[in-house]
Scaffold this motif. Structure first.
Motif, PDB file in Angstrom:
ATOM      1  N   ARG A 101      78.348 -58.630  -6.735  1.00  0.00           N
ATOM      2  CA  ARG A 101      78.643 -58.950  -8.140  1.00  0.00           C
ATOM      3  C   ARG A 101      78.423 -57.749  -9.041  1.00  0.00           C
ATOM      4  O   ARG A 101      77.639 -56.858  -8.723  1.00  0.00           O
ATOM      5  CB  ARG A 101      77.650 -60.018  -8.631  1.00  0.00           C
ATOM      6  N   LEU A 102      79.102 -57.775 -10.162  1.00  0.00           N
ATOM      7  CA  LEU A 102      78.735 -56.894 -11.273  1.00  0.00           C
ATOM      8  C   LEU A 102      78.634 -57.818 -12.476  1.00  0.00           C
ATOM      9  O   LEU A 102      79.446 -58.737 -12.620  1.00  0.00           O
ATOM     10  CB  LEU A 102      79.825 -55.854 -11.543  1.00  0.00           C
ATOM     11  N   ASP A 103      77.668 -57.556 -13.353  1.00  0.00           N
ATOM     12  CA  ASP A 103      77.521 -58.411 -14.533  1.00  0.00           C
ATOM     13  C   ASP A 103      78.752 -58.318 -15.422  1.00  0.00           C
ATOM     14  O   ASP A 103      79.472 -57.309 -15.407  1.00  0.00           O
ATOM     15  CB  ASP A 103      76.298 -57.976 -15.353  1.00  0.00           C
ATOM     16  N   PHE A 104      78.927 -59.362 -16.225  1.00  0.00           N
ATOM     17  CA  PHE A 104      80.016 -59.427 -17.205  1.00  0.00           C
ATOM     18  C   PHE A 104      80.080 -58.129 -18.027  1.00  0.00           C
ATOM     19  O   PHE A 104      81.150 -57.565 -18.251  1.00  0.00           O
ATOM     20  CB  PHE A 104      79.748 -60.634 -18.120  1.00  0.00           C
ATOM     21  N   ASP A 105      78.916 -57.647 -18.444  1.00  0.00           N
ATOM     22  CA  ASP A 105      78.888 -56.483 -19.338  1.00  0.00           C
ATOM     23  C   ASP A 105      78.715 -55.157 -18.597  1.00  0.00           C
ATOM     24  O   ASP A 105      78.458 -54.120 -19.224  1.00  0.00           O
ATOM     25  CB  ASP A 105      77.799 -56.651 -20.414  1.00  0.00           C
ATOM     26  N   THR A 106      78.849 -55.155 -17.284  1.00  0.00           N
ATOM     27  CA  THR A 106      78.786 -53.906 -16.511  1.00  0.00           C
ATOM     28  C   THR A 106      80.202 -53.536 -16.077  1.00  0.00           C
ATOM     29  O   THR A 106      81.007 -54.410 -15.745  1.00  0.00           O
ATOM     30  CB  THR A 106      77.908 -54.095 -15.246  1.00  0.00           C
ATOM     31  N   SER A 107      80.494 -52.240 -16.083  1.00  0.00           N
ATOM     32  CA  SER A 107      81.825 -51.788 -15.655  1.00  0.00           C
ATOM     33  C   SER A 107      81.678 -51.019 -14.339  1.00  0.00           C
ATOM     34  O   SER A 107      80.583 -50.799 -13.856  1.00  0.00           O
ATOM     35  CB  SER A 107      82.438 -50.890 -16.731  1.00  0.00           C
ATOM     36  N   THR A 132      75.102 -46.963  -6.782  1.00  0.00           N
ATOM     37  CA  THR A 132      74.715 -45.961  -7.782  1.00  0.00           C
ATOM     38  C   THR A 132      75.328 -46.291  -9.132  1.00  0.00           C
ATOM     39  O   THR A 132      76.517 -46.615  -9.217  1.00  0.00           O
ATOM     40  CB  THR A 132      75.163 -44.555  -7.317  1.00  0.00           C
ATOM     41  N   TYR A 133      74.511 -46.197 -10.172  1.00  0.00           N
ATOM     42  CA  TYR A 133      74.921 -46.568 -11.535  1.00  0.00           C
ATOM     43  C   TYR A 133      74.641 -45.430 -12.503  1.00  0.00           C
ATOM     44  O   TYR A 133      73.700 -44.658 -12.300  1.00  0.00           O
ATOM     45  CB  TYR A 133      74.106 -47.781 -12.024  1.00  0.00           C
ATOM     46  N   ILE A 134      75.447 -45.366 -13.547  1.00  0.00           N
ATOM     47  CA  ILE A 134      75.102 -44.513 -14.684  1.00  0.00           C
ATOM     48  C   ILE A 134      74.743 -45.437 -15.828  1.00  0.00           C
ATOM     49  O   ILE A 134      75.521 -46.344 -16.179  1.00  0.00           O
ATOM     50  CB  ILE A 134      76.257 -43.563 -15.040  1.00  0.00           C
ATOM     51  N   ASN A 186      69.123 -59.854  -9.350  1.00  0.00           N
ATOM     52  CA  ASN A 186      69.889 -60.196 -10.536  1.00  0.00           C
ATOM     53  C   ASN A 186      69.621 -59.205 -11.676  1.00  0.00           C
ATOM     54  O   ASN A 186      68.471 -58.961 -12.004  1.00  0.00           O
ATOM     55  CB  ASN A 186      69.489 -61.626 -10.947  1.00  0.00           C
ATOM     56  N   ARG A 187      70.678 -58.645 -12.245  1.00  0.00           N
ATOM     57  CA  ARG A 187      70.591 -57.700 -13.362  1.00  0.00           C
ATOM     58  C   ARG A 187      69.501 -56.640 -13.125  1.00  0.00           C
ATOM     59  O   ARG A 187      68.747 -56.282 -14.040  1.00  0.00           O
ATOM     60  CB  ARG A 187      70.342 -58.459 -14.680  1.00  0.00           C
ATOM     61  N   GLN A 188      69.456 -56.165 -11.910  1.00  0.00           N
ATOM     62  CA  GLN A 188      68.307 -55.352 -11.512  1.00  0.00           C
ATOM     63  C   GLN A 188      68.137 -54.075 -12.335  1.00  0.00           C
ATOM     64  O   GLN A 188      67.038 -53.767 -12.787  1.00  0.00           O
ATOM     65  CB  GLN A 188      68.399 -54.996 -10.030  1.00  0.00           C
ATOM     66  N   VAL A 189      69.233 -53.329 -12.526  1.00  0.00           N
ATOM     67  CA  VAL A 189      69.072 -52.040 -13.212  1.00  0.00           C
ATOM     68  C   VAL A 189      68.652 -52.283 -14.666  1.00  0.00           C
ATOM     69  O   VAL A 189      67.715 -51.650 -15.178  1.00  0.00           O
ATOM     70  CB  VAL A 189      70.375 -51.213 -13.132  1.00  0.00           C
ATOM     71  N   ARG A 190      69.313 -53.210 -15.323  1.00  0.00           N
ATOM     72  CA  ARG A 190      68.953 -53.494 -16.717  1.00  0.00           C
ATOM     73  C   ARG A 190      67.493 -53.939 -16.822  1.00  0.00           C
ATOM     74  O   ARG A 190      66.771 -53.518 -17.728  1.00  0.00           O
ATOM     75  CB  ARG A 190      69.846 -54.594 -17.300  1.00  0.00           C
ATOM     76  N   ARG A 191      67.057 -54.777 -15.883  1.00  0.00           N
ATOM     77  CA  ARG A 191      65.678 -55.273 -15.961  1.00  0.00           C
ATOM     78  C   ARG A 191      64.668 -54.184 -15.595  1.00  0.00           C
ATOM     79  O   ARG A 191      63.566 -54.148 -16.120  1.00  0.00           O
ATOM     80  CB  ARG A 191      65.511 -56.511 -15.080  1.00  0.00           C
ATOM     81  N   ALA A 202      75.014 -49.568 -22.059  1.00  0.00           N
ATOM     82  CA  ALA A 202      76.179 -49.339 -21.186  1.00  0.00           C
ATOM     83  C   ALA A 202      75.702 -49.074 -19.770  1.00  0.00           C
ATOM     84  O   ALA A 202      74.780 -48.291 -19.544  1.00  0.00           O
ATOM     85  CB  ALA A 202      77.001 -48.160 -21.681  1.00  0.00           C
ATOM     86  N   LEU A 203      76.346 -49.782 -18.823  1.00  0.00           N
ATOM     87  CA  LEU A 203      76.010 -49.600 -17.417  1.00  0.00           C
ATOM     88  C   LEU A 203      77.305 -49.574 -16.620  1.00  0.00           C
ATOM     89  O   LEU A 203      78.167 -50.455 -16.769  1.00  0.00           O
ATOM     90  CB  LEU A 203      75.126 -50.767 -16.945  1.00  0.00           C
ATOM     91  N   GLN A 204      77.437 -48.531 -15.810  1.00  0.00           N
ATOM     92  CA  GLN A 204      78.659 -48.377 -15.003  1.00  0.00           C
ATOM     93  C   GLN A 204      78.261 -48.096 -13.549  1.00  0.00           C
ATOM     94  O   GLN A 204      77.416 -47.239 -13.296  1.00  0.00           O
ATOM     95  CB  GLN A 204      79.474 -47.186 -15.536  1.00  0.00           C
TER      96      GLN A 204
HETATM   97  N1  URA Z   1      72.243 -54.070 -12.225  1.00  0.00           N
HETATM   98  C1  URA Z   1      72.506 -54.684 -13.377  1.00  0.00           C
HETATM   99  O1  URA Z   1      71.644 -54.794 -14.227  1.00  0.00           O
HETATM  100  N2  URA Z   1      73.750 -55.148 -13.574  1.00  0.00           N
HETATM  101  C2  URA Z   1      74.739 -55.045 -12.687  1.00  0.00           C
HETATM  102  O2  URA Z   1      75.859 -55.490 -12.932  1.00  0.00           O
HETATM  103  C3  URA Z   1      74.445 -54.409 -11.477  1.00  0.00           C
HETATM  104  C4  URA Z   1      73.191 -53.936 -11.266  1.00  0.00           C
END
Ligand code: URA
Length: 246
Positions: A101-107, A132-134, A186-191, A202-204
């Motif tokens: 998955r990617l979150d609604f607000d992630t590109s 990998t995310y920016i 769930n929403r790991q990078v944001r959290r 912004a998360l890509q």
């Molecule tokens: N981490 C997030 O927070 N959002 C994503 O969509 C993927 C990873």
């Protein structure tokens, strides 16, 4: 469609060969012998067998990389009527679905396929495929924040696994960073970023295992190369030699 066409689609014989199979009494439709031309079948509903073996159309396996824009859901349908990534791949005939998955607000990079074994291999936690995310953050991060993210932060009472984190802007005022994780909470990078006190406007996602987003335009897709598919499928991305660099 014509029975002989269906048999050919199943890869059993050419159309001409299928006619011969029918004429020689080797084909049943829903259990009844069909040894004449002109029979029509519905591939979804009718059961066709040749020499007692039920046949089905050859499934063409499809693997693609999509550059998901934000404000799209990565589900096949959405109860709230929001746009889904399926709308961006409507020119593909096979029934593909998102791998993870990617979150609604992630590109960014979303892999899609109709190969269930492949999807399992990529998403199963034991395979530890790096994603990998920016991330752009709302306040400048300190060196100590970067160290904390690398070491792991507490989410839901459990520490995150070590992450690779690389500041992308002025080391004294870090507003942008590259972060690689192999877990898929769930929403790991944001959290994780919230845990060090920053919002993520912004998360890509820029890579999954060895597959990179590159310059694929937003909303567009491309087919994965065979080498990318093989790497993702077999890959144990947990490279021990990199552990101390995480
Ligand atoms: N981490 C997030 O927070 N959002 C994503 O969509 C993927 C990873």
């Amino acid at each position: 469609m014509r029975l002989q066409k269906y048999i050919a689609m199943c890869g059993v014989a050419s159309r001409r060969g299928a006619e011969r199979l029918i004429e020689s009494g080797r084909v049943l439709v829903n259990g009844s012998l069909v040894d004449y031309m002109g029979c029509e079948v519905d591939g979804e509903r009718d059961e066709v067998s040749v020499d007692g073996v039920v046949i089905s159309p050859e499934k063409r396996l499809v693997y693609i990389a999509l550059n998901k824009p934000k404000n799209y859901v990565t589900t096949v349908s959405d109860d709230l009527g929001r746009p889904t990534v399926m709308e961006l791949v409507s020119d593909i005939n096979e029934r593909i679905y998102p791998v993870g998955r990617l979150d609604f607000d992630t590109s960014g990079l979303l892999i899609m396929t109709n190969d269930g074994d492949f999807a399992n291999a990529v998403t199963h936690p034991s395979h530890q495929v790096d994603k990998t995310y920016i991330a752009r953050v709302s306040r400048p991060l300190e060196k100590s924040d970067i160290e904390a993210l690398r070491a792991g932060v507490e989410l839901d009472g459990r520490k995150t696994a070590p992450a690779r984190v690389e500041p992308l802007s002025n080391p004294k005022r870090i507003f942008e960073l590259k972060i690689s994780i192999h877990e898929g909470r769930n929403r790991q990078v944001r959290r994780m970023l919230e845990a060090v006190g920053a919002e993520t406007p912004a998360l890509q996602r820029v890579a999954v295992g060895g597959v990179t987003l590159g310059n694929l335009p937003e909303g567009k897709w491309r087919r994965l190369k065979q080498v990318e598919i093989d790497k993702l499928r077999g890959r144990k991305n947990h490279d021990k030699s990199n552990d101390n660099k995480r």
